[in-house]
Motif scaffolding. Structure first.
Motif, PDB file in Angstrom:
ATOM      1  N   SER A 317      79.310 -30.804  68.286  1.00  0.00           N
ATOM      2  CA  SER A 317      78.172 -30.878  69.209  1.00  0.00           C
ATOM      3  C   SER A 317      78.458 -31.804  70.396  1.00  0.00           C
ATOM      4  CB  SER A 317      76.928 -31.358  68.459  1.00  0.00           C
ATOM      5  OG  SER A 317      76.588 -30.465  67.417  1.00  0.00           O
ATOM      6  N   SER A 318      79.318 -32.792  70.163  1.00  0.00           N
ATOM      7  CA  SER A 318      79.624 -33.736  71.243  1.00  0.00           C
ATOM      8  C   SER A 318      80.448 -33.108  72.352  1.00  0.00           C
ATOM      9  CB  SER A 318      80.387 -34.935  70.673  1.00  0.00           C
ATOM     10  OG  SER A 318      81.585 -34.524  70.035  1.00  0.00           O
ATOM     11  N   ASP A 319      81.034 -31.943  72.126  1.00  0.00           N
ATOM     12  CA  ASP A 319      81.827 -31.276  73.161  1.00  0.00           C
ATOM     13  C   ASP A 319      80.984 -30.394  74.075  1.00  0.00           C
ATOM     14  OD1 ASP A 319      84.083 -32.482  72.259  1.00  0.00           O
ATOM     15  OD2 ASP A 319      84.882 -30.751  71.177  1.00  0.00           O
ATOM     16  N   TYR A 320      79.684 -30.294  73.813  1.00  0.00           N
ATOM     17  CA  TYR A 320      78.827 -29.402  74.596  1.00  0.00           C
ATOM     18  C   TYR A 320      77.597 -30.169  75.075  1.00  0.00           C
ATOM     19  CZ  TYR A 320      81.720 -25.874  72.338  1.00  0.00           C
ATOM     20  OH  TYR A 320      82.785 -25.148  71.881  1.00  0.00           O
ATOM     21  N   ILE A 393      87.680 -30.986  70.036  1.00  0.00           N
ATOM     22  CA  ILE A 393      88.739 -30.093  70.489  1.00  0.00           C
ATOM     23  C   ILE A 393      90.111 -30.746  70.371  1.00  0.00           C
ATOM     24  CG2 ILE A 393      88.553 -30.817  72.893  1.00  0.00           C
ATOM     25  CD1 ILE A 393      89.189 -27.256  71.511  1.00  0.00           C
ATOM     26  N   THR A 394      90.192 -32.058  70.516  1.00  0.00           N
ATOM     27  CA  THR A 394      91.497 -32.734  70.381  1.00  0.00           C
ATOM     28  C   THR A 394      92.003 -32.649  68.958  1.00  0.00           C
ATOM     29  OG1 THR A 394      90.840 -34.254  72.151  1.00  0.00           O
ATOM     30  CG2 THR A 394      92.717 -34.889  70.795  1.00  0.00           C
ATOM     31  N   PHE A 411      94.735 -21.033  73.682  1.00  0.00           N
ATOM     32  CA  PHE A 411      93.492 -21.174  74.428  1.00  0.00           C
ATOM     33  C   PHE A 411      92.609 -22.183  73.702  1.00  0.00           C
ATOM     34  CE2 PHE A 411      94.847 -17.014  75.926  1.00  0.00           C
ATOM     35  CZ  PHE A 411      94.521 -17.066  77.285  1.00  0.00           C
ATOM     36  N   LEU A 412      92.182 -23.220  74.389  1.00  0.00           N
ATOM     37  CA  LEU A 412      91.273 -24.224  73.847  1.00  0.00           C
ATOM     38  C   LEU A 412      89.917 -24.034  74.513  1.00  0.00           C
ATOM     39  CD1 LEU A 412      93.625 -27.364  73.950  1.00  0.00           C
ATOM     40  CD2 LEU A 412      93.353 -25.670  72.125  1.00  0.00           C
ATOM     41  N   VAL A 413      88.924 -23.640  73.745  1.00  0.00           N
ATOM     42  CA  VAL A 413      87.604 -23.308  74.274  1.00  0.00           C
ATOM     43  C   VAL A 413      86.646 -24.439  73.921  1.00  0.00           C
ATOM     44  CG1 VAL A 413      85.791 -21.574  74.379  1.00  0.00           C
ATOM     45  CG2 VAL A 413      88.151 -20.876  73.895  1.00  0.00           C
ATOM     46  N   LEU A 423      91.330 -33.270  77.343  1.00  0.00           N
ATOM     47  CA  LEU A 423      92.031 -31.986  77.403  1.00  0.00           C
ATOM     48  C   LEU A 423      93.537 -32.180  77.496  1.00  0.00           C
ATOM     49  CD1 LEU A 423      89.719 -29.993  79.864  1.00  0.00           C
ATOM     50  CD2 LEU A 423      89.894 -29.731  77.379  1.00  0.00           C
ATOM     51  N   ARG A 424      93.940 -33.149  78.256  1.00  0.00           N
ATOM     52  CA  ARG A 424      95.376 -33.438  78.365  1.00  0.00           C
ATOM     53  C   ARG A 424      95.931 -33.876  77.022  1.00  0.00           C
ATOM     54  NH1 ARG A 424      99.825 -33.175  78.598  1.00  0.00           N
ATOM     55  NH2 ARG A 424     101.368 -34.095  80.005  1.00  0.00           N
ATOM     56  N   ALA A 425      95.184 -34.721  76.297  1.00  0.00           N
ATOM     57  CA  ALA A 425      95.634 -35.158  74.978  1.00  0.00           C
ATOM     58  C   ALA A 425      95.694 -33.994  74.003  1.00  0.00           C
ATOM     59  CB  ALA A 425      94.700 -36.252  74.451  1.00  0.00           C
ATOM     60  N   ALA A 426      94.746 -33.059  74.111  1.00  0.00           N
ATOM     61  CA  ALA A 426      94.770 -31.896  73.219  1.00  0.00           C
ATOM     62  C   ALA A 426      95.973 -31.014  73.486  1.00  0.00           C
ATOM     63  CB  ALA A 426      93.477 -31.094  73.388  1.00  0.00           C
ATOM     64  N   SER A 427      96.358 -30.868  74.754  1.00  0.00           N
ATOM     65  CA  SER A 427      97.503 -30.015  75.083  1.00  0.00           C
ATOM     66  C   SER A 427      98.818 -30.602  74.586  1.00  0.00           C
ATOM     67  CB  SER A 427      97.565 -29.788  76.591  1.00  0.00           C
ATOM     68  OG  SER A 427      97.839 -31.010  77.277  1.00  0.00           O
ATOM     69  N   THR A 428      98.894 -31.936  74.496  1.00  0.00           N
ATOM     70  CA  THR A 428     100.137 -32.565  74.034  1.00  0.00           C
ATOM     71  C   THR A 428     100.362 -32.382  72.540  1.00  0.00           C
ATOM     72  OG1 THR A 428      98.989 -34.679  73.717  1.00  0.00           O
ATOM     73  CG2 THR A 428     100.037 -34.289  75.863  1.00  0.00           C
TER      74      THR A 428
END
Length: 476
Positions: A317-320, A393-394, A411-413, A423-428
């Protein structure tokens, strides 16, 4: 030569007779220990009267059995009454005897009249419960799966299977959290009637419909009898999706299997020639170069990366910022997944897993959604909900990267609450060479594509923006 065998001595018992005597003796000892035959018995009789026998003991047991039978009979009557008597009916059952007793004791005529009026109402209420309808009721939903916002209907068919005209009945149909009440007309012998009702589909999910039940009740509401005729039917309300052309994701360099830097002896992308080595396949020998150099030369290829798409949906919920963003994210996940399934690509769709309410530690896991067919994927997406305890998401990217191997595109939604550093941390979390695309659902922002080192951030405000943004990115 004389036979030395002699006949057995009749004065000495044989082995068989001795074993028989031992068994008889042991049996006699057992019976002598328990003269009444109740030793070691722990049934209800022995718990009540023990080892006693006789007329008194039998009378006690008979009284206990009679009491149990009466209690069971009264229990069944009470359960049947509890199933039909309403709270108002129980109140009337308590007030009527009280009114009659008090009225006769103090000579209050009005109270006596009220008591007899209550008796008359209860008799009329009982009359309403007498009888049974000879009918058959069926429930059907023509389309068991619809898209959110589409019209969905259910049909209730009632048929008179008796020999006489059937009186009208009231039918109740639970639809989700609501209740539809329908008054069906009277039917002649062999006739049927169909009633259609609407099913709400404003929001995705699974809507239970039924069971259909008939209701017989008195006008006052003292009694109410319900009969169930059908089972529960489920209507899957799928999220809205948008068609994405196959080439719309062509901006990802390896989506179509472009060559990598890994060399192979067998593939489709030619790289160079080298000298033959033991173990090489003869079909890869390049005969023209072999004739020119006088040495066996074989072809060497570059491995082409096979497209393996991963779609990760955050349920935190914290991502929205609101429910609108989350519903848009679910629709984006379904659109991307359906496109990959239609293109017969290898696709993995995952979503955040919840941490139990009283867990001591955070649960790092993802929920794998079915990608066998488009319907299976949309069925799973119809029931996902965002929660406070779901992985962000991370964390989803970290767990998904560890569990899925050979991913080429991820794809990260997520929603607008996720920051750019997150988002950068999730991509790594993904290995080098994996193209990561973050799809941020934000109705308040203008759609666009931003490229960061090792990450492409695609922002959309509406579902239709997904197709347009991917098409613009492909042309760029």
């Amino acid at each position: 030569m004389a036979d030395r065998r002699t006949a057995p001595d009749s004065t000495q018992p044989s082995r068989t007779s001795r074993s028989t005597q031992r068994s008889v003796v042991s049996a006699t000892r057992f019976d002598s220990q328990f003269t009444t035959g109740t030793g070691g018995l722990t049934n209800t009789r022995t718990r009540i009267v023990g080892e006693r026998t006789g007329f008194l003991a039998d009378t006690i047991i008979a009284a206990v059995r009679l009491g149990r039978a009466i209690a069971g009979f009264l229990r069944r009557i009470f359960l049947r009454m509890a199933a039909v008597v309403t709270p108002l009916g129980w109140t009337m059952l308590a007030l009527v005897p009280t009114a009659l007793i008090v009225g006769y004791l103090i000579g209050w005529i009005e109270l006596i009249v009220v008591g007899f009026a209550g008796v008359a109402l209860m008799i009329i209420a009982v009359i309403y419960l007498v009888g049974r309808n000879s009918i058959r009721i069926d429930l059907s939903i023509p389309h068991r799966r619809v898209v959110a916002g589409e019209r969905a209907v259910g049909d209730v068919v009632i048929a008179n299977t008796g020999r006489r005209r059937n009186l009208g009945v009231t039918v109740e149909i639970p639809v989700g959290t609501a209740l539809a009440e329908v008054a069906l007309p009277s039917l002649r012998k062999g006739r049927s009637f169909t009633h259609s009702f609407s099913i709400p589909t404003a929001r995705r999910g699974v809507v239970p419909v039924g069971p259909v039940r008939t209701v017989r009740a008195d006008p006052v509401g003292l009694v109410r009898r319900e009969l169930q005729w059908t089972d529960v039917r489920e209507l899957f309300v799928h999220p809205r999706t948008v068609g994405i052309p196959s080439m719309s994701t062509g901006f990802i360099r390896d989506l179509e299997g472009n060559p990598t830097r890994d060399l192979s002896n067998n593939d489709v992308s030619f790289h160079a020639l080298r000298e033959y080595m033991p173990g090489d396949e003869r079909r890869n020998i390049h005969w023209k170069s072999t004739a020119r150099t006088g040495t066996y030369m074989v072809r060497q290829f570059e491995e082409t990366r096979r497209s393996h798409l991963m779609i990760a949906l955050s349920l935190a919920s914290s991502d929205y910022a609101n429910d609108e963003e989350f519903e848009l994210a679910v629709s984006v996940t379904g659109s991307l997944g359906i496109r990959a399934i239609r293109d017969t690509r290898t696709v993995t769709v995952v979503a955040s897993e919840d941490t139990p309410e009283f867990a001591k530690r955070k649960v790092f896991a993802v929920r794998l959604l079915s990608t066998l067919t488009r319907t299976r994927l949309l069925d799973d997406l119809a029931v996902v909900e965002h929660t406070e305890s779901a992985l962000t998401i991370t964390d989803v990217a970290r767990v998904a990267a560890e569990q899925a191997s050979g991913v080429s595109v991820a794809f990260l939604v997520c929603g607008s609450s996720v920051t750019r550093p997150q988002l950068r941390a999730a991509s790594t979390k993904f290995p080098l060479g994996v193209e990561v695309v973050a799809v941020v659902c934000d109705p308040e922002s203008a759609p666009g594509l931003r490229r960061i080192a090792g990450l492409s951030v695609l922002t959309i405000g509406y579902l239709d923006d997904l197709k347009q943004s991917l098409a613009r990115a492909a042309a760029a």
